[in-house]
Scaffold this active site. Structure first.
Site, PDB file in Angstrom:
ATOM      1  N   ARG A  10      36.857  50.184  37.024  1.00 13.02           N
ATOM      2  CA  ARG A  10      35.990  49.090  37.429  1.00 13.02           C
ATOM      3  C   ARG A  10      35.662  48.244  36.226  1.00 13.02           C
ATOM      4  O   ARG A  10      35.766  48.710  35.092  1.00 13.02           O
ATOM      5  CB  ARG A  10      34.732  49.600  38.145  1.00 13.02           C
ATOM      6  CG  ARG A  10      33.795  50.455  37.351  1.00 13.02           C
ATOM      7  CD  ARG A  10      32.554  50.757  38.196  1.00 13.02           C
ATOM      8  NE  ARG A  10      31.473  49.917  37.734  1.00 13.02           N
ATOM      9  CZ  ARG A  10      30.430  50.371  37.048  1.00 13.02           C
ATOM     10  NH1 ARG A  10      30.331  51.641  36.768  1.00 13.02           N
ATOM     11  NH2 ARG A  10      29.500  49.551  36.632  1.00 13.02           N
ATOM     12  N   ASP A 190      33.552  42.284  30.672  1.00 12.62           N
ATOM     13  CA  ASP A 190      34.812  42.094  31.404  1.00 12.62           C
ATOM     14  C   ASP A 190      36.033  42.402  30.550  1.00 12.62           C
ATOM     15  O   ASP A 190      36.008  42.172  29.341  1.00 12.62           O
ATOM     16  CB  ASP A 190      34.932  40.605  31.801  1.00 12.62           C
ATOM     17  CG  ASP A 190      34.156  40.312  33.057  1.00 12.62           C
ATOM     18  OD1 ASP A 190      34.002  41.233  33.876  1.00 12.62           O
ATOM     19  OD2 ASP A 190      33.673  39.173  33.193  1.00 12.62           O
ATOM     20  N   SER A 191      37.103  42.817  31.211  1.00 18.57           N
ATOM     21  CA  SER A 191      38.419  43.002  30.576  1.00 18.57           C
ATOM     22  C   SER A 191      38.363  43.954  29.396  1.00 18.57           C
ATOM     23  O   SER A 191      39.156  43.839  28.469  1.00 18.57           O
ATOM     24  CB  SER A 191      38.997  41.649  30.113  1.00 18.57           C
ATOM     25  OG  SER A 191      38.892  40.713  31.143  1.00 18.57           O
ATOM     26  N   ARG A 192      37.404  44.843  29.390  1.00 19.34           N
ATOM     27  CA  ARG A 192      37.230  45.832  28.304  1.00 19.34           C
ATOM     28  C   ARG A 192      36.910  45.165  26.958  1.00 19.34           C
ATOM     29  O   ARG A 192      37.060  45.790  25.913  1.00 19.34           O
ATOM     30  CB  ARG A 192      38.478  46.730  28.150  1.00 19.34           C
ATOM     31  CG  ARG A 192      38.848  47.493  29.425  1.00 19.34           C
ATOM     32  CD  ARG A 192      37.773  48.543  29.756  1.00 19.34           C
ATOM     33  NE  ARG A 192      38.155  49.413  30.879  1.00 19.34           N
ATOM     34  CZ  ARG A 192      37.637  49.331  32.104  1.00 19.34           C
ATOM     35  NH1 ARG A 192      36.736  48.404  32.416  1.00 19.34           N
ATOM     36  NH2 ARG A 192      37.998  50.185  33.034  1.00 19.34           N
ATOM     37  N   LEU A 193      36.475  43.896  27.010  1.00 18.01           N
ATOM     38  CA  LEU A 193      36.091  43.202  25.776  1.00 18.01           C
ATOM     39  C   LEU A 193      34.574  43.332  25.603  1.00 18.01           C
ATOM     40  O   LEU A 193      33.811  42.370  25.718  1.00 18.01           O
ATOM     41  CB  LEU A 193      36.546  41.736  25.815  1.00 18.01           C
ATOM     42  CG  LEU A 193      38.061  41.579  25.848  1.00 18.01           C
ATOM     43  CD1 LEU A 193      38.465  40.111  25.998  1.00 18.01           C
ATOM     44  CD2 LEU A 193      38.683  42.158  24.577  1.00 18.01           C
TER      45      LEU A 193
END
Ligand SMILES: Cc1cc2nc3c(=O)[nH]c(=O)nc-3n(C[C@H](O)[C@H](O)[C@H](O)COP(=O)(O)O)c2cc1C
Length: 215
Positions: A10, A190-193
């Site tokens: 997620r 978001d986006s693992r950033l």
């Protein structure tokens, strides 16, 4: 055995953390994040994982409950003769992790640990519920026991022994306080950033430095 968990994924997007939100020293924002976790009624908001290690670097971890942030130190209570207690006696370097899934936040802390004074431990012990005080007295935490009945027998006998009387804190149980040298705040994005900020304390000046670090 195989278990395929790759499909569980997620995004973290509920919050963000920017440099302008951050004070010069980290303890006030740690306190603020703890208070927010409590206000949000997350499950066990004060639960913290404590990592200890043997002198030759073999780590172990367990969850405890933070009871105080006192003079910029993180305080929890446990059995001094437990596995963690034996490791701490030989190696004062520890690490803590708070994880609040509902807030998509975690905090990593590294530092050194010392016992609270017997008077400080007494003060907390005396406010614990009766059964918790009895339990702390009789449990040889982390050591093998023959059965559930064995520990319940010790509990019943000790409960009767102290009925209607003050239960003193046993010497094998008390508080520890962790003095932080490194504190990392992590906010999922978001986006693992993710947003990550690292505070490090200069041992000579006592000043904290702050850096954004890569996700
Ligand atoms: C949510 C939670 C809170 C816990 N709180 C404490 C605590 O405050 N003190 C404690 O000694 N053990 C606590 N425990 C149990 C420890 O995780 C651990 O089993 C125990 O301290 C023995 O650890 P050791 O054998 O590594 O020394 C808690 C466990 C959980 C899951």
């Amino acid at each position: 055995m195989d278990l395929h968990l790759e499909h569980i994924r997620r995004e973290y997007s509920s919050r963000q953390l920017s440099r302008k939100d951050l004070p010069k020293e980290p303890l006030s924002i740690v306190a603020q994040w703890l208070e927010e976790a409590i206000e949000m009624k997350v499950n066990e908001p004060t639960a913290v994982i404590v990592a200890t290690a043997t002198p030759d670097g073999r780590p172990s971890m367990r969850t405890v409950l933070l009871k105080e942030l006192l003079d910029d130190r993180f305080v929890f209570y446990s059995n001094y003769e437990s596995r963690k207690g034996q490791q701490i006696a030989l190696n004062r370097h520890v690490a803590l992790t708070f994880l609040w899934h509902e807030l998509e936040r975690q905090i990593h802390i590294e530092g050194t640990i010392e016992r609270l004074s017997p008077q400080e431990s007494d003060a907390y012990f005396d406010q614990r519920p009766y059964k918790s005080r009895v339990g702390a007295r009789i449990s040889p935490q982390s050591r093998p026991i023959p059965s559930r009945e064995y520990i319940m027998g010790l509990f019943a006998a000790e409960s009767l022994r102290f009925i209607g009387r003050h239960i003193p804190r046993p010497e094998h149980w008390g508080g520890w306080a962790v003095t932080p040298q490194r504190i990392e705040l992590w906010q999922g994005r978001d986006s693992r950033l993710h947003d990550r900020f690292l505070y490090e304390k200069d041992e000579t000046t006592g000043e904290w430095t702050l850096h954004r670090i890569a996700p």
